[in-house]
Design an enzyme around this catalytic site. Structure first.
Site, short mmCIF file in Angstrom:
data_model
loop_
_atom_site.label_atom_id
_atom_site.label_comp_id
_atom_site.label_asym_id
_atom_site.label_seq_id
_atom_site.Cartn_x
_atom_site.Cartn_y
_atom_site.Cartn_z
N LYS B 80 -92.41 -0.67 -10.52
CA LYS B 80 -91.01 -0.75 -11.16
C LYS B 80 -91.08 -1.83 -12.21
O LYS B 80 -91.30 -3.03 -11.91
CB LYS B 80 -90.07 -1.15 -10.25
CG LYS B 80 -88.42 -0.80 -11.12
CD LYS B 80 -87.60 -1.13 -9.73
CE LYS B 80 -85.97 -0.71 -10.36
NZ LYS B 80 -84.76 -0.82 -9.43
N SER B 161 -81.22 2.83 -9.76
CA SER B 161 -81.96 2.61 -10.75
C SER B 161 -83.61 2.79 -10.67
O SER B 161 -84.25 2.90 -11.83
CB SER B 161 -81.76 1.09 -11.21
OG SER B 161 -82.43 0.38 -10.15
N SER B 185 -80.07 1.08 -5.11
CA SER B 185 -81.36 1.62 -6.05
C SER B 185 -82.28 2.05 -5.70
O SER B 185 -83.22 2.46 -6.19
CB SER B 185 -81.47 0.38 -7.21
OG SER B 185 -80.36 0.53 -8.00
#
Lengths: 100, 495
Positions: B80, B161, B185
């Site tokens: 990420k 997210s 998330s």
């Protein structure tokens, strides 16, 4: 509590965010919608409740008082620190003139 | 030869260790999938095929030399783009950090490389991890590999997210990926894409080198295809780090070795307050199915009460923006990232212009909310009150643990939605996190596992919430569901 254009302009200035009048006008109803919704917290009886600051009990540690104990976060990293600066000059961060 | 991109972490590690295929072959196969899907799914901000190959070559060399291999040896993963990676652009999907190449490596990513993993690339996400649909990235939306079975081909949200992470794992661009979870998330995108993901107890994974959103909530965790893969990867990611003042100074348990889907003697709590009025019928049905599966695994089901549940979301939307407004004060156009210096501007003007140009609308919205609730005259009414309600939410869970060992709930109130469907109204988007936020506020370990498909052919997830430090209990309940759900569905390849 609700915000008006003057309040949003003031918050934006506090947050160092340049916003246009049109942006402020658009944000007023959005922020008011969110604020009206979070205001329901006011109905919760919190008498005698301490505000929670740490979710998992933990004590803040102090590192040993030794220079460069961890070389990753120790000193001598000037060039690394400046490597991503938009305007590094002579080993310093360059900024617009601050003192008249 | 087997299509190695259909394999998960455990199978790849085993295949590499046994010499069934080389780590380089695995990296090449995933690199090819990443490249082929980049245009359509936009899951990566920066692919790093050379990094994946480099790590794989090291693993193959170590194996040839008879050296011991790490927990993640030969497994290429997606990272990420919230984790600082040395020399590789790290943006938090923002314009303000575009071009930022850290001079250091985050603790979590370093641990993964030390364990033998390689990096396929930096994954797209909601800007500064603020969002539930991956529609706030400066680098464009991530498109879910899943489509509804109505033939309409509407572009769906991969969740957020960690939407690049979820899309990449579901589409077989990576066997696993890192995620971070502030209010859901990891769990919400995992549920939307039919994969597994666990957020450990707050403090298990170091936050050092992770771009900060809300520091009292942010926690990293793995996203992978199944529970075992999550356990393996979490072991590699977790551990005490003196560089993070909130890091837990505790040994990392052997979660993989401890896996057991036998829940005899365990009590599973079903929180009455999570059964919302007007709840999606299919979500309610999958929850009931989950209850039946855990019963079948030997668990006793008990009804519990978490009375302050309805206040969790408003509490979160005060605390998270407040912390964000403080954390994001560092982006000033001086030390790193973007600088916007209008002609003749002074220092203060430069700050304001830089931040206006560098942050997206949702980030600005949250900075303004956070600044407002922390400002003089409003601090006590909003921020202090939210911290007190947070204490009550945490106390609800503590009281529940007197009656049960883990809690079962849906992960999300609905399956994935179409891009644009909820982005016009920030409040409607926030409501997506209704089931995931309470565990975040209480710092508890929680995971999502796939439960099945709804009538539209989209995945639904079930969430397990555990006691502090009891990731094992969470993983085990997840395993019990996984083995009964028999979830093998995957998105049909259209990209």
């Amino acid at each position: 509590m609700s915000v008006d254009t003057a309040t949003v302009a003031k918050i934006a200035a506090l947050a160092r965010l340049k916003v246009s009048e049109a942006e402020i006008a658009a944000m007023v109803p959005e922020l008011n919608g969110i604020l009206a919704w979070v205001e329901q917290l006011g109905e919760v009886d919190c008498t005698g409740i301490e505000p929670m600051t740490a979710v998992i009990p933990n004590t803040l540690r102090l590192r040993d008082d030794v220079i460069d104990a961890d070389p990753l976060t120790g000193g001598g990293k000037r060039d690394d620190v400046l490597a991503n600066a938009p305007a590094a000059e002579h080993g310093f961060f360059g900024v617009p003139k601050v003192i008249e | 030869m087997t299509d190695v991109t259909e394999l998960g972490v455990a199978a790849i590690r085993e295949g590499v260790a046994k010499g069934e295929f080389s780590a380089v072959e695995v990296a090449e196969a995933f690199n090819a999938n990443v490249a082929a899907a980049q245009q359509a799914l936009n899951a990566f901000i920066v692919p790093t095929p050379e990094k994946a190959i480099e790590a794989a070559q090291a693993v193959d060399a170590a194996r040839a030399a008879g050296k011991p291999l790490g927990k993640m040896a030969g497994v290429p993963i997606g990272m990420k783009d919230l984790f600082a990676t040395r020399g590789i652009q790290t943006t938090a999907a923002s314009h303000i950090l575009e071009g930022f190449k850290p001079e250091y490596e985050s603790t979590v990513s370093q641990k993964l490389w030390d364990a033998g993993a390689g990096m396929l690339g930096k994954l797209n996400l909601d800007q500064f991890a603020m969002g539930s649909s991956n529609e706030t990235s400066y680098f464009g939306n991530v498109i879910s590999p899943w489509r509804r079975n109505d033939g309409g081909n509407a572009a769906l949200a991969p969740g957020g997210s960690s939407g690049g992470s979820s899309a990449a794992v579901a589409a077989r661009l990576a066997p696993a990926a890192t995620g971070t979870d502030t209010g859901g998330s990891i769990r919400q995108p995992a549920a939307f894409t039919g994969i597994s993901g666990i957020k450990p107890t707050y403090g298990r994974c170091s936050r050092w080198g992770v771009v900060a959103f809300a520091s009292s909530l942010d926690q990293a965790g793995p996203m992978a295809r199944d529970v075992r893969d999550c356990a393996i990867m979490l072991e590699a990611m977790a551990g005490f780090d003196p560089k993070d003042s909130t890091s837990l100074d505790m040994p990392v348990p052997a979660w993989e070795a401890g896996l057991s889907g036998d829940l005899k003697g365990k009590k599973v709590g079903i929180p009455r307050e999570y059964r919302l009025d007007g709840m999606d019928e299919e979500v309610a049905k999958s929850w009931d199915q989950g209850i039946a599966w855990l019963k079948d695994a030997g668990a006793e089901i008990v009804e519990i009460s978490l009375p302050h549940t309805k206040y969790a979301l408003p509490t979160y939307y005060i605390i998270a923006p407040a912390e964000a407004s403080s954390n994001l004060a560092r982006y000033d156009g001086v030390r790193y990232g973007l600088r916007d210096l209008p002609d003749g501007a002074g220092l203060q003007d430069m700050y304001a212009a830089t931040r206006a140009a560098g942050f997206g609308p949702e980030v600005k919205r949250r900075i303004l909310i956070g600044t407002y609730v922390l400002s003089a005259g409003f601090y006590d009414a909003y921020y202090t009150q939210a911290q007190k309600v947070r204490a009550l939410i945490s106390r609800d869970f503590k009281e529940a643990w007197a009656h049960c060992d883990v809690i079962l709930a849906p992960t999300t109130p609905s399956a994935s939605f179409a891009l644009g469907e909820k982005s016009a109204d920030p409040l409607e988007m926030y409501l997506n996190d209704v089931f995931s936020v309470p565990a975040s506020l209480a710092g508890l370990p929680a995971m999502s596992v796939p439960a099945g498909l709804n009538s539209e052919g989209l995945p639904l997830g079930l969430q397990i919430i555990g006691k502090p430090f009891d990731e094992q209990g969470v993983l085990n309940a997840g395993l019990a569901i996984e083995s009964r759900a028999g979830f093998t569905a995957k998105p049909e390849k259209w990209w």
